[in-house]
Design a protein around this motif. Structure first.
Motif, PDB file in Angstrom:
ATOM      1  N   TRP A  19      54.005  50.900   3.908  1.00  0.00           N
ATOM      2  CA  TRP A  19      55.331  50.349   3.596  1.00  0.00           C
ATOM      3  C   TRP A  19      55.943  49.685   4.832  1.00  0.00           C
ATOM      4  N   GLY A  20      55.126  49.407   5.843  1.00  0.00           N
ATOM      5  CA  GLY A  20      55.618  48.715   7.030  1.00  0.00           C
ATOM      6  C   GLY A  20      56.364  49.586   8.012  1.00  0.00           C
ATOM      7  N   VAL A  21      56.136  50.891   7.974  1.00  0.00           N
ATOM      8  CA  VAL A  21      56.882  51.821   8.826  1.00  0.00           C
ATOM      9  C   VAL A  21      56.044  52.168  10.054  1.00  0.00           C
ATOM     10  N   TRP A  22      56.529  51.781  11.241  1.00  0.00           N
ATOM     11  CA  TRP A  22      55.873  52.105  12.501  1.00  0.00           C
ATOM     12  C   TRP A  22      56.737  52.979  13.405  1.00  0.00           C
ATOM     13  N   LEU A 117      47.448  52.497  23.582  1.00  0.00           N
ATOM     14  CA  LEU A 117      46.864  51.163  23.603  1.00  0.00           C
ATOM     15  C   LEU A 117      46.971  50.569  25.007  1.00  0.00           C
ATOM     16  N   TRP A 118      46.002  49.730  25.350  1.00  0.00           N
ATOM     17  CA  TRP A 118      46.089  49.056  26.641  1.00  0.00           C
ATOM     18  C   TRP A 118      47.083  47.898  26.585  1.00  0.00           C
ATOM     19  N   ARG A 119      47.442  47.504  25.353  1.00  0.00           N
ATOM     20  CA  ARG A 119      48.445  46.450  25.157  1.00  0.00           C
ATOM     21  C   ARG A 119      49.486  46.984  24.184  1.00  0.00           C
ATOM     22  N   SER A 120      50.736  46.908  24.525  1.00  0.00           N
ATOM     23  CA  SER A 120      51.799  47.530  23.749  1.00  0.00           C
ATOM     24  C   SER A 120      51.870  46.974  22.336  1.00  0.00           C
ATOM     25  N   ASP A 121      51.986  47.886  21.341  1.00  0.00           N
ATOM     26  CA  ASP A 121      52.168  47.429  19.964  1.00  0.00           C
ATOM     27  C   ASP A 121      53.628  47.102  19.681  1.00  0.00           C
ATOM     28  N   ALA A 122      54.521  47.377  20.620  1.00  0.00           N
ATOM     29  CA  ALA A 122      55.938  47.056  20.435  1.00  0.00           C
ATOM     30  C   ALA A 122      56.302  45.713  21.066  1.00  0.00           C
ATOM     31  N   GLN A 159      42.106  68.341  14.554  1.00  0.00           N
ATOM     32  CA  GLN A 159      42.357  67.056  15.192  1.00  0.00           C
ATOM     33  C   GLN A 159      41.405  65.999  14.631  1.00  0.00           C
ATOM     34  N   GLN A 160      41.965  64.843  14.246  1.00  0.00           N
ATOM     35  CA  GLN A 160      41.165  63.718  13.753  1.00  0.00           C
ATOM     36  C   GLN A 160      41.506  62.490  14.600  1.00  0.00           C
ATOM     37  N   PHE A 161      40.582  62.107  15.464  1.00  0.00           N
ATOM     38  CA  PHE A 161      40.815  61.014  16.418  1.00  0.00           C
ATOM     39  C   PHE A 161      40.655  59.656  15.736  1.00  0.00           C
ATOM     40  N   HIS A 162      41.590  58.764  16.012  1.00  0.00           N
ATOM     41  CA  HIS A 162      41.692  57.469  15.342  1.00  0.00           C
ATOM     42  C   HIS A 162      41.380  56.352  16.329  1.00  0.00           C
ATOM     43  N   SER A 163      40.181  55.750  16.243  1.00  0.00           N
ATOM     44  CA  SER A 163      39.918  54.563  17.059  1.00  0.00           C
ATOM     45  C   SER A 163      40.842  53.438  16.593  1.00  0.00           C
ATOM     46  N   HIS A 164      41.148  52.501  17.492  1.00  0.00           N
ATOM     47  CA  HIS A 164      42.258  51.591  17.188  1.00  0.00           C
ATOM     48  C   HIS A 164      42.057  50.256  17.876  1.00  0.00           C
ATOM     49  N   ALA A 165      42.486  49.192  17.219  1.00  0.00           N
ATOM     50  CA  ALA A 165      42.528  47.877  17.856  1.00  0.00           C
ATOM     51  C   ALA A 165      43.445  47.924  19.075  1.00  0.00           C
ATOM     52  N   ALA A 238      49.700  43.742  17.366  1.00  0.00           N
ATOM     53  CA  ALA A 238      50.995  43.753  16.671  1.00  0.00           C
ATOM     54  C   ALA A 238      51.301  42.388  16.070  1.00  0.00           C
ATOM     55  N   GLU A 239      50.974  41.336  16.796  1.00  0.00           N
ATOM     56  CA  GLU A 239      51.190  39.983  16.271  1.00  0.00           C
ATOM     57  C   GLU A 239      50.221  39.694  15.130  1.00  0.00           C
ATOM     58  N   ALA A 240      48.991  40.162  15.263  1.00  0.00           N
ATOM     59  CA  ALA A 240      48.019  39.971  14.189  1.00  0.00           C
ATOM     60  C   ALA A 240      48.471  40.658  12.904  1.00  0.00           C
ATOM     61  N   VAL A 241      49.134  41.802  13.035  1.00  0.00           N
ATOM     62  CA  VAL A 241      49.656  42.493  11.848  1.00  0.00           C
ATOM     63  C   VAL A 241      50.690  41.635  11.140  1.00  0.00           C
ATOM     64  N   THR A 242      51.566  40.986  11.882  1.00  0.00           N
ATOM     65  CA  THR A 242      52.569  40.128  11.242  1.00  0.00           C
ATOM     66  C   THR A 242      51.923  38.917  10.584  1.00  0.00           C
TER      67      THR A 242
END
Length: 307
Positions: A19-22, A117-122, A159-165, A238-242
């Motif tokens: 629902w777009g909630v971060w 993240l090595w690059r901020s998602d905010a 614990q369930q580790f989540h790999s991430h872009a 974050a930009e790719a998500v938009t």
């Protein structure tokens, strides 16, 4: 006469992310009451907590809000940066005390753990190197095993580790290295099908190669027609998500039905949580997508169940 064979199935749910909630509080995000109501209207019974503070944090209030809607909680989420050093333990454990403490009271048995993240998602700011050195890999693995052991002993939470872009653990080789360095008693994977595909990962091969390390699923698809532009032009996640890099099924990859079936055959207690990454969308956009996504999944495979 023998009983007819039944297809193994896993529970399919959804998350505030769809629902777009971060963030706990963002005026552009859908109000939490509307989110819960639309989850029900979409046909789901299981949800994740989302960012701590978005849904009520009082366990009695949250239990009432979920119970009145027939909803149940599968997991919470914390963020960690163990590769940075020993001082990251307090940060991780403070979150765990709040979040694992809350979700365990509502019967959830999982904590999805996302690395910094090595690059901020905010802000999309580059915060550090894209890769870790050997010493940082050692700290990363040791920190997660320590966290997983403490979660299990204190809360009965896995614990369930989540790999991430845009994180240090995203490609197949990075995920493989992480698994080799950690203990499956304490650290396993939330396999996010979209994020693993973001860097070209083969979800089915990972499941086949490491069946005992798959503890939880996030179900999403990535738009490959956009992905190569994103990677070539170094577009922040974050930009790719938009730009809708995570696309409504069935218009991306990977195909979800075979993944659900493969995981259901391993363990029918594993959750498959739809989590599309839609931050920045209008508040009216998620509901019809959520409903269609559920219909697509249940129409694609008999290995999906509601509860």
């Amino acid at each position: 006469m023998s009983e007819p064979a039944t297809t193994p199935s896993i529970r399919i749910g959804t998350a505030p992310d769809s629902w777009g909630v971060w963030f706990p509080d963002d005026p552009k995000q859908v109000p939490w009451e509307r989110f819960l109501d639309e989850v029900v209207a979409s046909g789901y019974e299981w949800i994740e907590l989302g960012p701590y503070g978005y849904l009520p944090t009082d366990p009695n209030q949250l239990a009432d809000e979920l119970g009145s809607r027939g909803l149940k909680l599968s997991a919470g989420t914390v963020f960690t940066g163990f590769h940075k050093g020993d001082d990251q333990w307090k940060r991780a454990w403070d979150q765990a005390l709040d979040i694992a403490g809350l979700v365990s009271k509502l019967g959830a048995e999982h904590l999805v753990v996302i690395p910094d993240l090595w690059r901020s998602d905010a802000t999309s700011e580059v915060l550090e190197s894209r890769t870790l050195d050997d010493g940082q890999w050692t700290k990363l693995a040791a920190g997660h095993d320590r966290l997983g052991k403490a979660l299990l002993e204190e809360f009965g939470i896995k614990q369930q580790f989540h790999s991430h872009a845009d994180s240090h653990v995203g490609t197949t080789r990075e995920v493989e290295r992480f698994l080799a360095a950690t203990d499956e008693r304490y650290t396993n994977l939330c396999l996010d099908t979209g994020h693993f595909s973001y860097y070209g990962g083969d979800n089915l091969k990972l499941i086949d190669d490491h069946p005992s390390r798959i503890g939880y699923l996030h179900l999403k698809q990535v738009d490959t027609s956009l992905l190569f532009d994103v990677l070539k032009n170094d577009v922040p996640f974050a930009e790719a998500v938009t730009q809708e890099i995570m696309v409504e099924p069935p218009f991306g990859v990977p195909e979800l039905g075979p993944i659900i079936e493969r995981v259901a055959a391993l363990d029918p207690q594993i959750f498959g949580i739809v989590e599309q990454d839609m931050y920045g969308c209008s508040i009216d956009r998620p509901f019809p997508i959520a409903k269609r996504t559920r219909e697509h999944i249940f129409g694609e495979t008999a290995a999906a169940r509601v509860s």
